[in-house]
Design a protein around this motif. Structure first.
Motif, PDB file in Angstrom:
ATOM      1  N   TYR A 223      39.306  31.447  42.463  1.00 59.97           N
ATOM      2  CA  TYR A 223      40.189  31.031  41.350  1.00 59.97           C
ATOM      3  C   TYR A 223      39.417  31.028  40.028  1.00 59.97           C
ATOM      4  CZ  TYR A 223      41.730  27.572  37.988  1.00 59.97           C
ATOM      5  OH  TYR A 223      42.024  26.935  36.822  1.00 59.97           O
ATOM      6  N   GLY A 224      38.189  30.475  40.046  1.00 60.96           N
ATOM      7  CA  GLY A 224      37.388  30.437  38.836  1.00 60.96           C
ATOM      8  C   GLY A 224      37.097  31.829  38.298  1.00 60.96           C
ATOM      9  N   MET A 225      36.780  32.766  39.205  1.00 65.40           N
ATOM     10  CA  MET A 225      36.514  34.140  38.771  1.00 65.40           C
ATOM     11  C   MET A 225      37.767  34.779  38.179  1.00 65.40           C
ATOM     12  SD  MET A 225      34.106  35.321  41.996  1.00 65.40           S
ATOM     13  CE  MET A 225      33.787  36.964  41.384  1.00 65.40           C
ATOM     14  N   ALA A 226      38.902  34.566  38.835  1.00 68.34           N
ATOM     15  CA  ALA A 226      40.154  35.135  38.330  1.00 68.34           C
ATOM     16  C   ALA A 226      40.480  34.598  36.940  1.00 68.34           C
ATOM     17  CB  ALA A 226      41.301  34.840  39.296  1.00 68.34           C
ATOM     18  N   SER A 227      40.362  33.265  36.778  1.00 69.23           N
ATOM     19  CA  SER A 227      40.674  32.670  35.471  1.00 69.23           C
ATOM     20  C   SER A 227      39.705  33.166  34.394  1.00 69.23           C
ATOM     21  CB  SER A 227      40.632  31.145  35.562  1.00 69.23           C
ATOM     22  OG  SER A 227      39.316  30.693  35.859  1.00 69.23           O
ATOM     23  N   THR A 228      38.454  33.437  34.765  1.00 72.10           N
ATOM     24  CA  THR A 228      37.472  33.950  33.806  1.00 72.10           C
ATOM     25  C   THR A 228      37.816  35.377  33.388  1.00 72.10           C
ATOM     26  OG1 THR A 228      35.755  32.567  34.793  1.00 72.10           O
ATOM     27  CG2 THR A 228      35.028  34.394  33.419  1.00 72.10           C
ATOM     28  N   TYR A 229      38.180  36.222  34.358  1.00 74.64           N
ATOM     29  CA  TYR A 229      38.529  37.603  34.012  1.00 74.64           C
ATOM     30  C   TYR A 229      39.785  37.661  33.147  1.00 74.64           C
ATOM     31  CZ  TYR A 229      35.005  39.554  37.140  1.00 74.64           C
ATOM     32  OH  TYR A 229      33.817  39.906  37.724  1.00 74.64           O
ATOM     33  N   PHE A 230      40.703  36.717  33.347  1.00 71.19           N
ATOM     34  CA  PHE A 230      41.856  36.658  32.452  1.00 71.19           C
ATOM     35  C   PHE A 230      41.392  36.391  31.022  1.00 71.19           C
ATOM     36  CE2 PHE A 230      45.602  37.476  34.649  1.00 71.19           C
ATOM     37  CZ  PHE A 230      45.640  36.855  35.886  1.00 71.19           C
ATOM     38  N   ARG A 231      40.390  35.518  30.860  1.00 74.26           N
ATOM     39  CA  ARG A 231      39.913  35.182  29.521  1.00 74.26           C
ATOM     40  C   ARG A 231      39.127  36.331  28.894  1.00 74.26           C
ATOM     41  NH1 ARG A 231      38.566  28.783  28.873  1.00 74.26           N
ATOM     42  NH2 ARG A 231      40.192  27.970  30.206  1.00 74.26           N
ATOM     43  N   THR A 232      38.445  37.139  29.722  1.00 72.51           N
ATOM     44  CA  THR A 232      37.687  38.270  29.178  1.00 72.51           C
ATOM     45  C   THR A 232      38.569  39.490  28.961  1.00 72.51           C
ATOM     46  OG1 THR A 232      37.090  39.025  31.416  1.00 72.51           O
ATOM     47  CG2 THR A 232      35.580  37.492  30.315  1.00 72.51           C
ATOM     48  N   ASP A 233      39.859  39.363  29.276  1.00 74.01           N
ATOM     49  CA  ASP A 233      40.825  40.446  29.079  1.00 74.01           C
ATOM     50  C   ASP A 233      40.607  41.602  30.052  1.00 74.01           C
ATOM     51  OD1 ASP A 233      42.337  41.741  26.061  1.00 74.01           O
ATOM     52  OD2 ASP A 233      43.091  40.378  27.582  1.00 74.01           O
ATOM     53  N   ASP A 234      39.858  41.347  31.156  1.00 70.89           N
ATOM     54  CA  ASP A 234      39.730  42.348  32.212  1.00 70.89           C
ATOM     55  C   ASP A 234      40.928  42.189  33.131  1.00 70.89           C
ATOM     56  OD1 ASP A 234      36.974  43.356  34.432  1.00 70.89           O
ATOM     57  OD2 ASP A 234      39.017  44.128  34.174  1.00 70.89           O
ATOM     58  N   ILE A 235      42.079  42.683  32.670  1.00 71.87           N
ATOM     59  CA  ILE A 235      43.350  42.357  33.302  1.00 71.87           C
ATOM     60  C   ILE A 235      43.453  42.906  34.715  1.00 71.87           C
ATOM     61  CG2 ILE A 235      44.447  44.355  32.192  1.00 71.87           C
ATOM     62  CD1 ILE A 235      46.074  40.988  33.090  1.00 71.87           C
ATOM     63  N   GLU A 236      42.934  44.114  34.934  1.00 80.23           N
ATOM     64  CA  GLU A 236      43.066  44.711  36.272  1.00 80.23           C
ATOM     65  C   GLU A 236      42.282  43.907  37.304  1.00 80.23           C
ATOM     66  OE1 GLU A 236      45.729  47.086  34.819  1.00 80.23           O
ATOM     67  OE2 GLU A 236      45.190  46.991  36.936  1.00 80.23           O
ATOM     68  N   GLU A 237      41.045  43.562  36.994  1.00 83.69           N
ATOM     69  CA  GLU A 237      40.243  42.765  37.921  1.00 83.69           C
ATOM     70  C   GLU A 237      40.851  41.380  38.107  1.00 83.69           C
ATOM     71  OE1 GLU A 237      37.828  43.970  39.627  1.00 83.69           O
ATOM     72  OE2 GLU A 237      37.276  42.111  40.656  1.00 83.69           O
TER      73      GLU A 237
END
Length: 798
Positions: A223-237
């Motif tokens: 969950y933490g990784m997913a929420s971080t990638y959302f913030r970095t705009d790495d939408i696909e990951e």
């Protein structure tokens, strides 16, 4: 035996009738200890068995402690706090049980955002741990302290405590607590914007989790990784990991709801509105299933997201209604987040501006249109009337008849003009009241931030900490300036804004200003460069606040509309003599640029380059207009050179005096803050506890004796029992406000002592209202220490 099998076995034994009550109590204690470490709740049937085993014994209290934590995990906070309190107050509770109960109560308070209670309990837990040398509780204390400081956004302190807890838990081989710390540090770095470190710690969490056979922390780390990638705009990951999280065997409604919310927001920002709507509905349903009937600001945010999706779909009326739902739910649920009102006001404004299709904006446009039509008709009629009046002198009585007809038409036109004028005045009054209310609500928490920041800056000795505190104060004052923009616009239009000149170092002023923007620029990969002419005088006479306001707006725009490259702030001396200096100032970026057609209206109020700019980048459209008006008062004007895709260069020319008389310098050097007063008795009428702490801290170094009254009634009663030399009076208080209390003191008690208004009501009509009620002076919130001491000196040192 693996932990997962142990828990399953213990649950089976608790549910079978083959064991005695004593045996089940021992089983329950082991079960509770594992569940506490894993932050897991129990099935309903097991919860029922656990409740039946609670007694006023050591084991019974451990079971009650576990129940308290479990109902807290299920968001039943009131019940959770009650059970924790019973355990802590019980005479049968050992030091170890009390310590663990306090630790998990702190964690529950933090989850429920009750931070003041957490701070008090941390001191109690620290004393208990050290007095009894509780090894495991020490690591737990460090974790709870870190969680508290993390919750209140003191990230540096939180990180130090996490590291202590991590070291202690590793030494004890307490792998669930090791995983907790690694995951929490990952969230910490995510919240600080250091996303690479965040991902590293989440991966370490998964590695640590392999020592626990039930994948305890793997789920929250994903969950933490997913929420971080959302913030970095790495939408696909991010979307890929989101599917993994929501389909995980240990999935929970709390984290699923957050993931679906982030997913909805990301999809909305990319125009995938139908998918965003589906994700939003899942976020709502999973949250409502988990926290039935609970109203929180987080839940209200989902309604704001719904409003934003509807607005992008073009359904503006629905968007406005959804936003009203969000706004009402948010106000009902909010605790310490008053600054969100600013975002509320901005979002209302953005929705109202969308293509001018909402009913409210149509009414405004009709009122303005009627006013303009009536004014034009009145002017034309007046011209026609004058023409026929001249003819009347030279011609016959027939002309008089024509004039009378025209006069009748003029009366009708004037009636229409008056009606339209009244509507426009009503709109203006409502707008003024709205601005005044928003200003008051935001100034109240800013009073605490700036006030405590000033006090801390004076007291701190560590240079780095003092610098950071100064940056907090500077940033808060810049936020206050944003609030003042609307007030400034009104003052400028009315010709009532005057500049406050003084001797300042322009280089230092700009460097202080850039401290606020460096982090914002770095997060976008931008570099801010200074190009200041060495010939620029060290000290000149100018209004530092207003010049910084102009530059802050230009720098903020440069960062907002740039995604790569440099931003240059430059000063070039053109001419200098013994008394004056003429120089150019510019702010240049490599951003999106502005076309020639768009530049024509760029400095008009409430106008941006195009409507899509407001949707993508935000903003009210007031900033450049205010900058230009301020520069006009400095005998200058703002210019722009720009082209689409080639960046923009905003520039202006200033001429300042740099020759300062000796008498002026001596007066400035002699001016010191007054701390000793001849009259010392002060009555402080203030209902807000935080504002009281701010004022007490500001006046701590003086010889003043301050007595506090919580409202107008208390102030009048206290004044009737004791004598005072001055009253500091808040305006908005329960039971009796400051205006009414002042009138009672002046007219019924015949009081003549000075009354000073301390209030977040800072508009001119508010100041006039204070003086009309009988007050002697006005100090607006956020309170400046220097201003407050000067006013007190005026009345207490006659």
């Amino acid at each position: 035996m693996p932990i997962g099998e142990v828990i399953s076995t213990l649950e089976t034994r608790l549910l079978t009738p083959d064991f005695t009550s004593f045996e089940k109590t021992k089983i329950a204690v082991s079960y509770i200890q594992l569940k506490l470490k894993l932050h897991h709740t129990a099935p309903d049937d097991v919860m029922t068995i656990l409740e039946s085993l609670v007694t006023e014994t050591e084991d019974g209290l451990i079971i009650k402690l576990g129940l308290a934590r479990m109902v807290g995990i299920n968001a039943n906070y009131d019940r959770s706090y009650q059970l924790f309190g019973e355990v802590i107050q019980s005479p049968a509770a050992s030091s170890s049980v009390k310590a663990i109960a306090i630790a998990y109560l702190i964690l529950s308070y933090n989850e429920g955002q009750v931070f003041a209670s957490s701070a008090n309990l941390l001191n109690t837990l620290n004393e208990l741990v050290h007095e009894n040398n509780l090894t495991y509780a020490t690591a737990l204390y460090h974790y709870m302290a870190a969680d508290y400081y993390h919750s209140v956004k003191s990230f540096d302190i939180a990180f130090e405590y996490y590291e202590k807890s991590l070291a202690g838990s590793k030494a004890l081989n307490e792998w669930p607590l090791v995983s907790d710390n690694l995951y929490a540090i990952g969230i910490l770095f995510r919240n600080m914007g250091n996303f690479d470190k965040a991902i590293t710690y989440f991966k370490q969490t998964i590695e640590s989790d392999r020592k626990i056979d039930i994948n305890y922390a793997e789920y929250i780390a994903l969950y933490g990784m997913a929420s971080t990638y959302f913030r970095t705009d790495d939408i696909e990951e991010a979307l890929k990991l989101a599917e993994t999280v929501t389909s995980h065997p240990l999935t929970t409604s709390f984290y699923d709801s957050e993931i679906y919310r982030l997913k909805a927001k990301a999809l909305m920002e990319r125009g995938r509105l139908s998918e965003a709507r589906v994700a939003l509905d899942k976020s709502r349903s999973t949250y409502d299933d988990y926290r039935v009937g609970e109203k929180t600001t987080w839940r209200a945010e989902l309604e704001k997201l719904a409003s934003q999706i509807s607005a992008q779909e073009g359904n503006f009326e629905t968007a406005y209604k959804e936003y009203e739902v969000y706004h009402n739910e948010y106000l009902e649920a909010k605790k310490y987040e008053d600054l969100e009102l600013l975002e509320s006001a901005n979002l209302v404004y953005e929705i109202e501006q969308q293509k001018e299709k909402t009913t409210l904006l149509e009414k405004e446009n009709r009122a303005i249109s009627e006013l303009l039509d009536a004014r034009e008709a009145a002017q034309q009629t007046q011209k026609l009337f004058t023409r026929w009046l001249v003819i009347f002198i030279a011609l016959t009585l027939v002309t008089l008849v024509i004039i009378l007809i025209l006069l009748k038409k003029a009366r009708k036109t004037n009636a229409l003009y008056i009606s339209a004028k009244e509507k426009a005045e009503l709109h203006s009054r409502l707008k003024t009241e709205f601005i005044s209310n928003i200003s008051h609500e935001i100034r109240t928490p800013l009073n605490a931030i700036i006030g405590f920041g000033q006090v801390l800056t004076d007291k701190l000795e560590d240079k780095q900490t003092k610098k950071l505190t100064s940056q907090i104060v500077n940033s808060s004052e810049m936020l206050l300036q944003l609030i003042n923009d609307l007030l400034d616009f009104s003052k400028i239009e009315a010709g009532k804004l005057a500049l406050d000149y003084g001797p300042y170092n322009l280089r230092q002023s700009i460097r202080k200003l850039l401290d606020i923007f460096h982090a914002q620029a770095s997060n976008k990969g931008l570099t801010i460069k200074l190009n200041i002419d060495k010939e620029l005088p060290k000290e000149m006479i100018f209004d530092e606040l207003r010049l910084k306001q102009v530059l802050a707006n230009l720098i903020s725009n440069a960062i907002k509309f740039s995604s790569a490259g440099d931003i240059e702030i430059g000063i070039k001396v053109k001419q200098k003599d013994n008394t004056h200096c003429l120089f150019d100032v510019w702010v240049q970026d490599n951003g999106i640029g502005i076309s020639e057609s768009q530049q024509e209206n760029l400095f008009q109020p409430f106008i941006q380059a195009e409507s899509s700019t407001a949707r993508k980048y935000g903003g009210s459209g007031l900033g450049l207009n205010i900058c230009n008006k301020l520069l006009e008062q400095m005998s200058s004007k703002l210019h722009v050179v720009s082209a689409i895709g080639q960046g923009s260069r905003f520039y202006f020319t200033l001429e300042f005096c740099h020759s300062i008389g000796e008498e002026y310098i001596q007066n400035q050097e002699a001016e010191q803050l007054i701390t000793q007063f001849q009259k010392t008795r002060v009555l402080l009428a203030e209902d807000n506890d935080i504002n009281v702490e701010v004022i007490m801290a500001m006046l701590n170094a003086t010889n003043l004796q301050i007595i506090r009254a919580a409202n107008g009634n208390d102030a009048i009663y206290t004044l009737s029992q004791q004598s005072f030399d001055i009253i500091l009076m808040d305006i908005q208080m329960p039971e009796m406000d400051g205006y009414e209390a002042t009138r009672v003191i002046r007219h019924q008690m015949n009081g003549t002592l000075p009354i000073i208004a301390l209030t977040a009501n800072a508009m001119q009509q508010d100041i006039d209202a204070c003086l009309h009620a009988g007050m002697n002076d006005h100090v607006s919130k956020p309170i400046r220490k220097e201003k407050l001491l000067k006013v007190l000196d005026k009345y207490l040192n006659p």
